[in-house]
Design an enzyme around this catalytic site. Structure first.
Site: not given
Ligand code: GLN
Length: 342
Positions: A86, A89, A211, A263, A281
């Protein structure tokens, strides 16, 4: 007087002018201290909902600081590869702002903290947009905007810019990409709802493929710190001098990282640590001290919100030791405004 201010770097009480010469030594010492303080912390669990992520070595732990004058300071496992997840992002949001413009992006994805988990299926009740680009719904929307702007070249563009930011050629972790593409059914559900809400305007599988790929880009803690230093350095990599991101887009990106990057822990993070940041993650956290530092932590054991346990603990200590918080008394604010006050 600001010039006489003694800041409490690791309790040593150095003056800013001392840090000019002793900077390397002090950063290394502080990183070493933070690393040894938290190395025995084994709380949290390695992510396994993307099966390939469960192969990470749980004890790996690395800390890196990259400065806007091109130096790198490290402690622990800073060359272990892991997927950016993430953290991508924030960077794709920055690229979408550059390519599509602020208003067009804002029409499709908001900038409000959601207070919900990263994979929550929630949208702004008024205009049906995802709350912000740091949660999955917002990031898949941003991927759609990049696909619209760049067509089939979207992933190569993303990879080139991430590589420019890191200052070396990055690569895709194909196994993680395939693992996520095979199991990402919740993200597929989100993408179809985005289509129904008319914020996604390309086939859902195109946005999802970008993504899943952007999340599967392989980085090290050193890379992440350098990417942070590029953001801190107005979008230009301090070592190579290459521009990876547009100046105005960087400001907007850092603002959204500050309010939404962690988050449903974003409020606590702003309260205790006080720098723009983004977690993934895969176990990474990227923090940015504007115009000064990129900071990265890598430790794959996560808390229930999906944030790295040792990463958060390390940032807390680093923020305290180095006076990083945006509202710390050591941060003197805009020098431009200071000249107007005098
Ligand atoms: N690729 C992961 C997902 O879509 C990314 C989530 C994350 O890093 N919080 O679940």
């Amino acid at each position: 007087m600001p010039g006489d201010m003694v800041i409490s770097l690791s309790g040593v009480g150095m003056r800013p002018e001392d840090l000019q010469t002793a900077g390397r030594h002090e950063f290394d010492t502080v990183l070493e201290q933070v690393w040894s303080t938290h190395r025995e912390n084994r709380q949290g669990m390695v992510a396994d909902y993307i099966p390939e992520l469960s192969k990470a070595a749980p004890d790996d732990f690395g800390l890196a600081i990259a400065t806007t004058n091109g130096r790198l300071h490290t402690a622990g496992n800073v060359e272990v590869p892991f997927t950016i997840q993430s953290i991508s992002k924030a960077l794709t949001f920055c690229l979408a702002l550059e390519l599509a413009g602020r208003d067009a992006v804002l029409a499709r994805v908001g900038v409000e903290p959601s207070g919900d988990a990263f994979n929550a299926i929630v949208f702004d009740p008024v205009n049906k947009r995802p709350f912000n680009p740091m949660v999955n719904a917002g990031a898949i929307t941003v991927a759609g905007i990049l696909c619209e702007a760049l067509g089939t070249g979207a992933f190569d563009f993303v990879m080139d810019r991430f590589s420019d930011a890191a200052g070396r050629r990055l690569s895709l972790d194909d196994a993680v990409y395939r693992s996520e593409a095979e199991t990402g059914h919740r993200n597929r559900a989100i993408a179809h709802l985005l289509l129904a809400n008319d914020v996604l305007r390309v086939p859902p599988e195109d946005a999802l493929d970008l993504y899943f790929r952007q999340c599967s880009i392989s980085v090290t803690a050193s890379d992440l710190a350098r990417i942070g230093a590029t953001l801190a350095n107005m979008g230009e990599n301090p070592v190579t001098g290459r521009a990876a991101f547009e100046l105005r887009a960087v400001r907007n990106t850092l603002a959204v990282m500050f309010t939404c990057g962690m988050y449903d822990y974003a409020g606590n993070w702003a309260y205790d640590i006080g720098v723009p940041a983004k977690s993934g993650v895969g176990g990474g956290i990227l923090g940015v001290v504007n115009r000064q530092l990129g900071i990265a932590t890598y430790s794959p054991r996560l808390d229930t919100r999906g944030n790295s346990v040792r990463g958060i603990a390390s940032f807390e200590l680093l923020a305290e030791e180095l006076g990083l918080h945006a509202f710390d008394c050591t941060n003197m604010g805009s020098s431009f405004v200071s000249t107007l006050i005098r």
